[in-house]
Write a protein that holds these residues in place. Structure first.
Motif, PDB file in Angstrom:
ATOM      1  N   LEU A 105       5.314 -45.295 -88.443  1.00  0.00           N
ATOM      2  CA  LEU A 105       4.199 -44.230 -88.830  1.00  0.00           C
ATOM      3  C   LEU A 105       4.545 -43.659 -90.193  1.00  0.00           C
ATOM      4  O   LEU A 105       3.869 -43.406 -91.079  1.00  0.00           O
ATOM      5  CB  LEU A 105       4.491 -43.100 -87.708  1.00  0.00           C
ATOM      6  N   SER A 106       5.900 -43.733 -90.479  1.00  0.00           N
ATOM      7  CA  SER A 106       6.317 -43.127 -91.956  1.00  0.00           C
ATOM      8  C   SER A 106       5.906 -44.099 -93.022  1.00  0.00           C
ATOM      9  O   SER A 106       5.382 -43.740 -94.008  1.00  0.00           O
ATOM     10  CB  SER A 106       7.989 -43.116 -92.000  1.00  0.00           C
ATOM     11  N   THR A 107       5.736 -45.473 -92.560  1.00  0.00           N
ATOM     12  CA  THR A 107       5.168 -46.651 -93.608  1.00  0.00           C
ATOM     13  C   THR A 107       3.942 -46.075 -93.691  1.00  0.00           C
ATOM     14  O   THR A 107       3.153 -46.127 -94.864  1.00  0.00           O
ATOM     15  CB  THR A 107       5.553 -47.955 -93.244  1.00  0.00           C
ATOM     16  N   ILE A 108       3.068 -45.999 -92.562  1.00  0.00           N
ATOM     17  CA  ILE A 108       1.546 -45.751 -92.619  1.00  0.00           C
ATOM     18  C   ILE A 108       1.349 -44.514 -93.397  1.00  0.00           C
ATOM     19  O   ILE A 108       0.359 -44.348 -94.223  1.00  0.00           O
ATOM     20  CB  ILE A 108       1.063 -45.567 -91.343  1.00  0.00           C
ATOM     21  N   PHE A 109       1.975 -43.369 -93.256  1.00  0.00           N
ATOM     22  CA  PHE A 109       1.801 -42.050 -93.879  1.00  0.00           C
ATOM     23  C   PHE A 109       2.029 -42.311 -95.511  1.00  0.00           C
ATOM     24  O   PHE A 109       1.145 -41.782 -96.086  1.00  0.00           O
ATOM     25  CB  PHE A 109       3.017 -41.419 -93.490  1.00  0.00           C
ATOM     26  N   VAL A 110       2.923 -43.067 -95.842  1.00  0.00           N
ATOM     27  CA  VAL A 110       3.115 -43.380 -97.350  1.00  0.00           C
ATOM     28  C   VAL A 110       1.949 -43.951 -97.926  1.00  0.00           C
ATOM     29  O   VAL A 110       1.369 -43.979 -98.915  1.00  0.00           O
ATOM     30  CB  VAL A 110       4.275 -44.170 -97.675  1.00  0.00           C
ATOM     31  N   LEU A 111       1.211 -44.837 -97.075  1.00  0.00           N
ATOM     32  CA  LEU A 111       0.256 -45.787 -97.549  1.00  0.00           C
ATOM     33  C   LEU A 111      -1.241 -44.815 -97.587  1.00  0.00           C
ATOM     34  O   LEU A 111      -1.843 -45.108 -98.338  1.00  0.00           O
ATOM     35  CB  LEU A 111       0.101 -46.825 -96.477  1.00  0.00           C
ATOM     36  N   LEU A 112      -1.240 -44.062 -96.572  1.00  0.00           N
ATOM     37  CA  LEU A 112      -2.471 -43.065 -96.646  1.00  0.00           C
ATOM     38  C   LEU A 112      -2.317 -41.794 -97.333  1.00  0.00           C
ATOM     39  O   LEU A 112      -3.260 -41.244 -97.638  1.00  0.00           O
ATOM     40  CB  LEU A 112      -2.787 -42.724 -95.069  1.00  0.00           C
ATOM     41  N   SER A 113      -1.217 -41.267 -97.484  1.00  0.00           N
ATOM     42  CA  SER A 113      -1.125 -40.079 -98.202  1.00  0.00           C
ATOM     43  C   SER A 113      -1.112 -39.906 -99.768  1.00  0.00           C
ATOM     44  O   SER A 113      -0.940 -41.079-100.381  1.00  0.00           O
ATOM     45  CB  SER A 113       0.270 -39.523 -97.681  1.00  0.00           C
ATOM     46  N   THR A 114      -1.376 -38.930-100.058  1.00  0.00           N
ATOM     47  CA  THR A 114      -1.558 -38.580-101.615  1.00  0.00           C
ATOM     48  C   THR A 114      -0.944 -37.235-101.992  1.00  0.00           C
ATOM     49  O   THR A 114      -0.739 -36.407-100.944  1.00  0.00           O
ATOM     50  CB  THR A 114      -2.889 -38.553-102.068  1.00  0.00           C
ATOM     51  N   ARG A 115      -0.493 -37.177-102.988  1.00  0.00           N
ATOM     52  CA  ARG A 115       0.240 -35.927-103.742  1.00  0.00           C
ATOM     53  C   ARG A 115      -0.689 -35.103-104.216  1.00  0.00           C
ATOM     54  O   ARG A 115      -1.280 -35.550-105.309  1.00  0.00           O
ATOM     55  CB  ARG A 115       1.553 -36.255-104.431  1.00  0.00           C
ATOM     56  N   GLN A 161      -3.400 -25.655 -89.570  1.00  0.00           N
ATOM     57  CA  GLN A 161      -4.590 -25.423 -89.980  1.00  0.00           C
ATOM     58  C   GLN A 161      -4.942 -25.441 -91.729  1.00  0.00           C
ATOM     59  O   GLN A 161      -5.797 -24.626 -92.369  1.00  0.00           O
ATOM     60  CB  GLN A 161      -5.338 -24.151 -89.573  1.00  0.00           C
ATOM     61  N   SER A 162      -4.147 -26.397 -92.406  1.00  0.00           N
ATOM     62  CA  SER A 162      -4.426 -26.628 -93.696  1.00  0.00           C
ATOM     63  C   SER A 162      -5.328 -27.641 -94.311  1.00  0.00           C
ATOM     64  O   SER A 162      -5.499 -27.733 -95.521  1.00  0.00           O
ATOM     65  CB  SER A 162      -2.885 -26.868 -94.157  1.00  0.00           C
ATOM     66  N   ARG A 163      -5.915 -28.228 -93.283  1.00  0.00           N
ATOM     67  CA  ARG A 163      -7.113 -29.328 -93.379  1.00  0.00           C
ATOM     68  C   ARG A 163      -6.403 -30.466 -93.934  1.00  0.00           C
ATOM     69  O   ARG A 163      -6.928 -31.414 -94.482  1.00  0.00           O
ATOM     70  CB  ARG A 163      -7.903 -28.762 -94.164  1.00  0.00           C
ATOM     71  N   THR A 164      -4.929 -30.635 -93.976  1.00  0.00           N
ATOM     72  CA  THR A 164      -4.209 -31.605 -94.483  1.00  0.00           C
ATOM     73  C   THR A 164      -3.148 -31.858 -93.446  1.00  0.00           C
ATOM     74  O   THR A 164      -2.661 -30.880 -92.673  1.00  0.00           O
ATOM     75  CB  THR A 164      -3.629 -31.851 -95.606  1.00  0.00           C
ATOM     76  N   LEU A 165      -2.866 -33.283 -93.335  1.00  0.00           N
ATOM     77  CA  LEU A 165      -1.440 -33.527 -92.441  1.00  0.00           C
ATOM     78  C   LEU A 165      -0.186 -33.937 -93.078  1.00  0.00           C
ATOM     79  O   LEU A 165      -0.259 -34.721 -94.187  1.00  0.00           O
ATOM     80  CB  LEU A 165      -2.102 -34.911 -91.611  1.00  0.00           C
ATOM     81  N   SER A 166       0.838 -32.940 -92.708  1.00  0.00           N
ATOM     82  CA  SER A 166       2.043 -33.375 -93.351  1.00  0.00           C
ATOM     83  C   SER A 166       2.747 -34.187 -92.616  1.00  0.00           C
ATOM     84  O   SER A 166       2.205 -34.841 -91.326  1.00  0.00           O
ATOM     85  CB  SER A 166       2.817 -31.877 -93.113  1.00  0.00           C
ATOM     86  N   PRO A 167       3.951 -34.899 -93.101  1.00  0.00           N
ATOM     87  CA  PRO A 167       4.745 -35.786 -92.406  1.00  0.00           C
ATOM     88  C   PRO A 167       4.963 -35.674 -90.922  1.00  0.00           C
ATOM     89  O   PRO A 167       4.740 -36.829 -90.192  1.00  0.00           O
ATOM     90  CB  PRO A 167       5.771 -35.953 -93.346  1.00  0.00           C
ATOM     91  N   CYS A 168       5.346 -34.426 -90.770  1.00  0.00           N
ATOM     92  CA  CYS A 168       5.802 -34.071 -89.234  1.00  0.00           C
ATOM     93  C   CYS A 168       4.483 -34.224 -88.321  1.00  0.00           C
ATOM     94  O   CYS A 168       4.433 -34.468 -87.147  1.00  0.00           O
ATOM     95  CB  CYS A 168       6.412 -32.746 -89.318  1.00  0.00           C
ATOM     96  N   GLU A 169       3.427 -33.621 -88.886  1.00  0.00           N
ATOM     97  CA  GLU A 169       2.154 -33.573 -88.084  1.00  0.00           C
ATOM     98  C   GLU A 169       1.621 -34.834 -87.908  1.00  0.00           C
ATOM     99  O   GLU A 169       1.036 -35.206 -86.512  1.00  0.00           O
ATOM    100  CB  GLU A 169       1.141 -32.625 -88.851  1.00  0.00           C
ATOM    101  N   PHE A 170       1.658 -35.684 -88.917  1.00  0.00           N
ATOM    102  CA  PHE A 170       1.216 -37.195 -88.487  1.00  0.00           C
ATOM    103  C   PHE A 170       1.984 -37.818 -87.575  1.00  0.00           C
ATOM    104  O   PHE A 170       1.680 -38.910 -86.894  1.00  0.00           O
ATOM    105  CB  PHE A 170       1.258 -37.934 -90.028  1.00  0.00           C
ATOM    106  N   LEU A 171       3.415 -37.473 -87.527  1.00  0.00           N
ATOM    107  CA  LEU A 171       4.134 -38.122 -86.570  1.00  0.00           C
ATOM    108  C   LEU A 171       3.931 -38.021 -85.062  1.00  0.00           C
ATOM    109  O   LEU A 171       4.157 -38.789 -84.338  1.00  0.00           O
ATOM    110  CB  LEU A 171       5.494 -37.897 -86.548  1.00  0.00           C
TER     111      LEU A 171
END
Length: 401
Positions: A105-115, A161-171
Motif C-alpha cells: 500500500l505504501s508503494t501504491i500510495f507513492v505512485l498515486l499521490s502528489t504534493r 473530510q479534506s477531500r484528499t487521502l493522507s498515508p494513514c487514511e489510504f492504509l
C-alpha cells in the motif's frame, strides 16, 4: 512397569493366579500399556481398571494418581502446547501478511499521490482515487466494486473530510475495498411514489411498539406449539379452535411484515438478516395456516407437523433480542471464523485415515468373517462402522474422534 512389578509379586505370593479374570488387560507389559493408554484418553476409563480394583481395592492407589496426572494434567497441558504452537504460527503469518500489505500500500500510495504547492505532505485526490478504483475493479476478485460507489468509499476513508487521502487514511483502503456497498431507498414505494403519509405506522414501527406486540404473539405461538405437541404425544385430537388460532397468528405475522414494508423500502428491509428470516417464515406459515382451512388439504396433515416445527423457529426472534444470547452468538461466530484452519486440517486428517483404513481393512469387516466370530465388534453392533467404502471409513474415523 509399576503395575507389572506389583502383579508379578502378587503372583509369586499366590494372591493372584495367571488366569484370574481380574488381570484382563494387564496380562503383560504390552497389554498394560494399551489399557493405560485407553484410560489416559478417557475411552476405557474406568472400565479397564474395574476388574482389578474390584479384586484388590488398594490398587486404586496406583490408578488414581495415574488418572490425575494424565487426564487432569498431562492431556490439558499437551492441548495447551499444541494451541500455543498454533497461535504462535497464526500470529507470525498474520504479522507477515500485514507487513507485506502495508508495504504494498505504501508503494501504491507513492505512485498515486502528489504534493500540493506549499505542502510537504503527499496526498491522493478524489479524481485519482476514482481512476484507481475503475482500474482495480477489472481484477476478478474486485468485480464487486462499482463506479457509482466511489464517492461512498472515498468518504469512508477520508476521516478529516479534506477531500484528499493522507498515508494513514489510504492504509485503511484494503478493509474498505473488501466491503460490498449498495445503495437503496429508505422509504417505501408508497411514500416515495404515491406520497402517502403513514406517520402513525412509522411511529408504530420505529418506536418499538410493533416489536413488543410481535414478542407477545411469539410467546403465544410458543405456548400453542407446546400444547399441540402434548396432544400429539398423547394421541389426542386437537380441537378446531387450534387450527383457527394458527391461522390468526400466521395472519398477524404477515401483517407485521406488511406494516414494516409500508414505511420502509424492500432493499432496506432485506438488508437485515433477521428481517429475511421473518419474511420467509411469516409467508410460509401464512400459506400453511391458509391451507388448513380447506378440506382438500386434509390429506396433507403430515406436512403440517413440519410447519409446526417451522413455527417454533419464530422463538429465535425472541431469543436473539436477549443480550446474553447475542454475546454467545458473537462468541460462537468468531470461534467458527478463526477455526477454519483447524476444521480443514481435521477434515484432511479424517480423509487421509479413511483412505488408509479402506486400503488396509477394506472388505475385512463383515458379519460372516470367521476371524470376528464372538468378538465385541459383532456383539456390540459395531458392524455399521467399517472401512468397506470411503464414506464408511471417514465416518468410522469421525466416530473414533
Amino acid at each position: 512397569w509399576l503395575i507389572q512389578l506389583v502383579l508379578r509379586d502378587l503372583k509369586e505370593h499366590e494372591v493372584l493366579m495367571s488366569d484370574d479374570p481380574a488381570l484382563e488387560g494387564f496380562t503383560g507389559f504390552g497389554p498394560t500399556l494399551m489399557s493405560l493408554f485407553g484410560m489416559a484418553t478417557g475411552s476405557t476409563f474406568p472400565d479397564s481398571m474395574d476388574p482389578l480394583v474390584g479384586k484388590l481395592r488398594w490398587f486404586i492407589l496406583i490408578f488414581l494418581p495415574f488418572t490425575c496426572l494424565t487426564i487432569l494434567l498431562f492431556t490439558p497441558l499437551m492441548l495447551a502446547v499444541v494451541y500455543n504452537a498454533y497461535e504462535t504460527n497464526a500470529k507470525s503469518r498474520l504479522k507477515e501478511f500485514y507487513i507485506q500489505r502495508n508495504r504494498a500500500l505504501s508503494t501504491i500510495f507513492v505512485l498515486l499521490s502528489t504534493r500540493e504547492a506549499g505542502s510537504t505532505e503527499r496526498t491522493i485526490s478524489r479524481e485519482v482515487f476514482g481512476k484507481f478504483i475503475r482500474h482495480l475493479k477489472r481484477l476478478p476478485d474486485m468485480r464487486h466494486l462499482k463506479s457509482s460507489n466511489i464517492e461512498i468509499m472515498f468518504q469512508a476513508l477520508d476521516d478529516d473530510q479534506s477531500r484528499t487521502l493522507s498515508p494513514c487514511e489510504f492504509l485503511d483502503a484494503c478493509g474498505c475495498l473488501m466491503h460490498h456497498f449498495w445503495v437503496t431507498e429508505m422509504d417505501s414505494i408508497l411514500v416515495r411514489k404515491f406520497g402517502l403519509r403513514l406517520d402513525a405506522v412509522s411511529r408504530l414501527v420505529h418506536s418499538g411498539k410493533l416489536d413488543s406486540a410481535v414478542m407477545g404473539l411469539i410467546l403465544t405461538n410458543a405456548a400453542l406449539v407446546l400444547v399441540e405437541s402434548y396432544w400429539d404425544c398423547t394421541e389426542q385430537v386437537s380441537p378446531p379452535w387450534a387450527d383457527v388460532m394458527e391461522t390468526i397468528l400466521s395472519v398477524f405475522y404477515v401483517v407485521d411484515v406488511l406494516l414494516r414494508l409500508s414505511v420502509t423500502s424492500f432493499g432496506t428491509y432485506w438488508a437485515v438478516p433477521g428481517n429475511r428470516f421473518d419474511f420467509v417464515v411469516s409467508w410460509a406459515l401464512f400459506l400453511a395456516g391458509f391451507l388448513t382451512l380447506f378440506d382438500a388439504a386434509k390429506h396433507m396433515r403430515w406436512l403440517m407437523t413440519y410447519f409446526t416445527a417451522l413455527r417454533m423457529l419464530r422463538v429465535f426472534r425472541l431469543i436473539r433480542n436477549i443480550k446474553r444470547f447475542q454475546t454467545l452468538y458473537a462468541c460462537l461466530k468468531n470461534l467458527w471464523l478463526i477455526s477454519g484452519d483447524m476444521v480443514l486440517m481435521l477434515g484432511v486428517m479424517m480423509l487421509g485415515f479413511g483412505m488408509l483404513g479402506c486400503g488396509l481393512f477394506g472388505g475385512c469387516l463383515y458379519s460372516e468373517n470367521p476371524l470376528l466370530k464372538g468378538s465385541d465388534y459383532l456383539k456390540e453392533g459395531y458392524l455399521l462402522w467399517n472401512f468397506n467404502d470411503m464414506l464408511s471409513g471417514v465416518l468410522t474415523v469421525f466416530i473414533m474422534l
